[in-house]
Scaffold this motif. Structure first.
Motif, PDB file in Angstrom:
ATOM      1  N   HIS A  37      -3.221   9.225   6.843  1.00  0.00           N
ATOM      2  CA  HIS A  37      -2.066   8.642   6.151  1.00  0.00           C
ATOM      3  C   HIS A  37      -2.228   8.724   4.628  1.00  0.00           C
ATOM      4  N   LEU A  38      -3.428   8.437   4.154  1.00  0.00           N
ATOM      5  CA  LEU A  38      -3.667   8.507   2.704  1.00  0.00           C
ATOM      6  C   LEU A  38      -3.605   9.942   2.193  1.00  0.00           C
ATOM      7  N   ALA A  39      -4.060  10.903   2.991  1.00  0.00           N
ATOM      8  CA  ALA A  39      -3.975  12.311   2.586  1.00  0.00           C
ATOM      9  C   ALA A  39      -2.520  12.761   2.519  1.00  0.00           C
ATOM     10  N   ALA A  40      -1.707  12.316   3.470  1.00  0.00           N
ATOM     11  CA  ALA A  40      -0.275  12.644   3.436  1.00  0.00           C
ATOM     12  C   ALA A  40       0.383  12.005   2.217  1.00  0.00           C
ATOM     13  N   LEU A  41       0.011  10.767   1.919  1.00  0.00           N
ATOM     14  CA  LEU A  41       0.537  10.089   0.727  1.00  0.00           C
ATOM     15  C   LEU A  41       0.101  10.816  -0.541  1.00  0.00           C
ATOM     16  N   LEU A  42      -1.117  11.310  -0.558  1.00  0.00           N
ATOM     17  CA  LEU A  42      -1.607  12.089  -1.703  1.00  0.00           C
ATOM     18  C   LEU A  42      -0.782  13.359  -1.885  1.00  0.00           C
ATOM     19  N   ALA A  43      -0.452  14.033  -0.797  1.00  0.00           N
ATOM     20  CA  ALA A  43       0.348  15.264  -0.885  1.00  0.00           C
ATOM     21  C   ALA A  43       1.727  14.978  -1.470  1.00  0.00           C
ATOM     22  N   VAL A  91      13.553  13.906  -5.854  1.00  0.00           N
ATOM     23  CA  VAL A  91      12.635  12.842  -6.242  1.00  0.00           C
ATOM     24  C   VAL A  91      12.826  11.609  -5.364  1.00  0.00           C
ATOM     25  N   MET A  92      14.047  11.166  -5.162  1.00  0.00           N
ATOM     26  CA  MET A  92      14.293   9.950  -4.376  1.00  0.00           C
ATOM     27  C   MET A  92      13.846  10.100  -2.917  1.00  0.00           C
ATOM     28  N   PRO A  93      14.147  11.211  -2.246  1.00  0.00           N
ATOM     29  CA  PRO A  93      13.615  11.356  -0.877  1.00  0.00           C
ATOM     30  C   PRO A  93      12.087  11.346  -0.829  1.00  0.00           C
ATOM     31  N   LEU A  94      11.449  11.899  -1.856  1.00  0.00           N
ATOM     32  CA  LEU A  94       9.990  11.865  -1.903  1.00  0.00           C
ATOM     33  C   LEU A  94       9.474  10.443  -2.093  1.00  0.00           C
ATOM     34  N   HIS A  95      10.166   9.640  -2.912  1.00  0.00           N
ATOM     35  CA  HIS A  95       9.772   8.239  -3.073  1.00  0.00           C
ATOM     36  C   HIS A  95       9.937   7.480  -1.757  1.00  0.00           C
ATOM     37  N   ARG A  96      11.011   7.771  -1.023  1.00  0.00           N
ATOM     38  CA  ARG A  96      11.212   7.124   0.282  1.00  0.00           C
ATOM     39  C   ARG A  96      10.088   7.496   1.247  1.00  0.00           C
ATOM     40  N   ARG A  97       9.763   8.768   1.265  1.00  0.00           N
ATOM     41  CA  ARG A  97       8.692   9.241   2.158  1.00  0.00           C
ATOM     42  C   ARG A  97       7.349   8.627   1.757  1.00  0.00           C
ATOM     43  N   ALA A  98       7.066   8.582   0.474  1.00  0.00           N
ATOM     44  CA  ALA A  98       5.813   7.994  -0.004  1.00  0.00           C
ATOM     45  C   ALA A  98       5.754   6.503   0.338  1.00  0.00           C
ATOM     46  N   HIS A  99       6.877   5.807   0.219  1.00  0.00           N
ATOM     47  CA  HIS A  99       6.926   4.388   0.558  1.00  0.00           C
ATOM     48  C   HIS A  99       6.593   4.193   2.037  1.00  0.00           C
ATOM     49  N   ALA A 100       7.171   5.021   2.892  1.00  0.00           N
ATOM     50  CA  ALA A 100       6.908   4.925   4.337  1.00  0.00           C
ATOM     51  C   ALA A 100       5.441   5.234   4.656  1.00  0.00           C
ATOM     52  N   ALA A 102       2.865   4.938   2.639  1.00  0.00           N
ATOM     53  CA  ALA A 102       2.033   3.850   2.123  1.00  0.00           C
ATOM     54  C   ALA A 102       2.086   2.651   3.067  1.00  0.00           C
ATOM     55  N   GLY A 103       3.247   2.409   3.664  1.00  0.00           N
ATOM     56  CA  GLY A 103       3.369   1.323   4.636  1.00  0.00           C
ATOM     57  C   GLY A 103       2.513   1.561   5.860  1.00  0.00           C
ATOM     58  N   ARG A 104       2.527   2.785   6.352  1.00  0.00           N
ATOM     59  CA  ARG A 104       1.683   3.120   7.507  1.00  0.00           C
ATOM     60  C   ARG A 104       0.206   2.970   7.168  1.00  0.00           C
ATOM     61  N   ALA A 105      -0.168   3.437   5.985  1.00  0.00           N
ATOM     62  CA  ALA A 105      -1.567   3.309   5.560  1.00  0.00           C
ATOM     63  C   ALA A 105      -1.950   1.835   5.425  1.00  0.00           C
ATOM     64  N   LEU A 106      -1.033   1.012   4.942  1.00  0.00           N
ATOM     65  CA  LEU A 106      -1.313  -0.414   4.792  1.00  0.00           C
ATOM     66  C   LEU A 106      -1.577  -1.072   6.143  1.00  0.00           C
ATOM     67  N   VAL A 107      -0.787  -0.720   7.140  1.00  0.00           N
ATOM     68  CA  VAL A 107      -0.974  -1.294   8.479  1.00  0.00           C
ATOM     69  C   VAL A 107      -2.349  -0.920   9.037  1.00  0.00           C
ATOM     70  N   VAL A 108      -2.728   0.344   8.908  1.00  0.00           N
ATOM     71  CA  VAL A 108      -4.021   0.784   9.433  1.00  0.00           C
ATOM     72  C   VAL A 108      -5.164   0.177   8.619  1.00  0.00           C
ATOM     73  N   ALA A 109      -5.002   0.113   7.306  1.00  0.00           N
ATOM     74  CA  ALA A 109      -6.051  -0.468   6.459  1.00  0.00           C
ATOM     75  C   ALA A 109      -6.253  -1.944   6.789  1.00  0.00           C
ATOM     76  N   ALA A 110      -5.164  -2.655   7.055  1.00  0.00           N
ATOM     77  CA  ALA A 110      -5.287  -4.063   7.430  1.00  0.00           C
ATOM     78  C   ALA A 110      -5.976  -4.197   8.783  1.00  0.00           C
ATOM     79  N   SER A 111      -5.633  -3.331   9.713  1.00  0.00           N
ATOM     80  CA  SER A 111      -6.255  -3.356  11.032  1.00  0.00           C
ATOM     81  C   SER A 111      -7.748  -3.046  10.942  1.00  0.00           C
ATOM     82  N   ARG A 112      -8.093  -2.192  10.022  1.00  0.00           N
ATOM     83  CA  ARG A 112      -9.476  -1.760   9.832  1.00  0.00           C
ATOM     84  C   ARG A 112     -10.242  -2.728   8.937  1.00  0.00           C
ATOM     85  N   ALA A 113      -9.526  -3.641   8.274  1.00  0.00           N
ATOM     86  CA  ALA A 113     -10.102  -4.592   7.321  1.00  0.00           C
ATOM     87  C   ALA A 113     -10.717  -3.870   6.124  1.00  0.00           C
TER      88      ALA A 113
END
Length: 142
Positions: A37-43, A91-100, A102-113
């Motif tokens: 998820h973080l690698a996709a967000l980086l891209a 630009v706006m579609p990329l911000h939407r995609r990045a937001h999504a 980042a949300g997925r990464a946040l869920v996994v990061a929280a699960s992983r502590a």
């Protein structure tokens, strides 16, 4: 009447656990998922940097690359190369995609502590949400 079974079953059973194939722990699976998820967000962040360069995106890209490298055992992530022919309307579609993402990464990061990855993901969600047009306040459902 029936011929006895002469070979070992190809199906593993609970009583007969084998180590013929690699097993990963839950933590290893979460590491892989979070790094993805973080690698996709980086891209996506690299694509945004090509369209609308900013110091915030540069810093975010460096921090994301550091987290991906940490989760992948020191292997550096692939970086997106700026593609020609992109327009500002993307630009706006990329911000939407990045937001999504980042949300997925946040869920996994929280699960992983993983506090560092969770904080970075939450910061990126906030940054991309701020870049999107529209209402930014939560409304009460009723």
């Amino acid at each position: 009447m029936y011929e006895p079974i002469r070979t070992k079953s190809v199906h593993s059973t609970m009583a007969d656990t084998t180590a013929d194939f690699p097993h990963r722990s839950r933590e290893e699976e979460l590491d892989i998922q979070l790094a993805s998820h973080l690698a996709a967000l980086l891209a996506v962040t690299d694509e945004l940097r090509a369209l609308a360069p900013s110091a915030d995106l540069d810093t975010a890209a460096d921090r994301l690359a550091g987290q991906v490298c940490r989760l992948r055992g020191g292997r550096t992530p692939a970086r997106a190369v700026a593609a020609g022919g992109r327009r500002e309307s993307q630009v706006m579609p990329l911000h939407r995609r990045a937001h999504a993402l980042a949300g997925r990464a946040l869920v996994v990061a929280a699960s992983r502590a993983d506090t560092a990855a969770a904080i970075l993901s939450a910061e990126r969600m906030d940054a991309h949400a701020a870049a999107l047009p529209g209402p930014r306040e939560l409304t009460a459902a009723g």
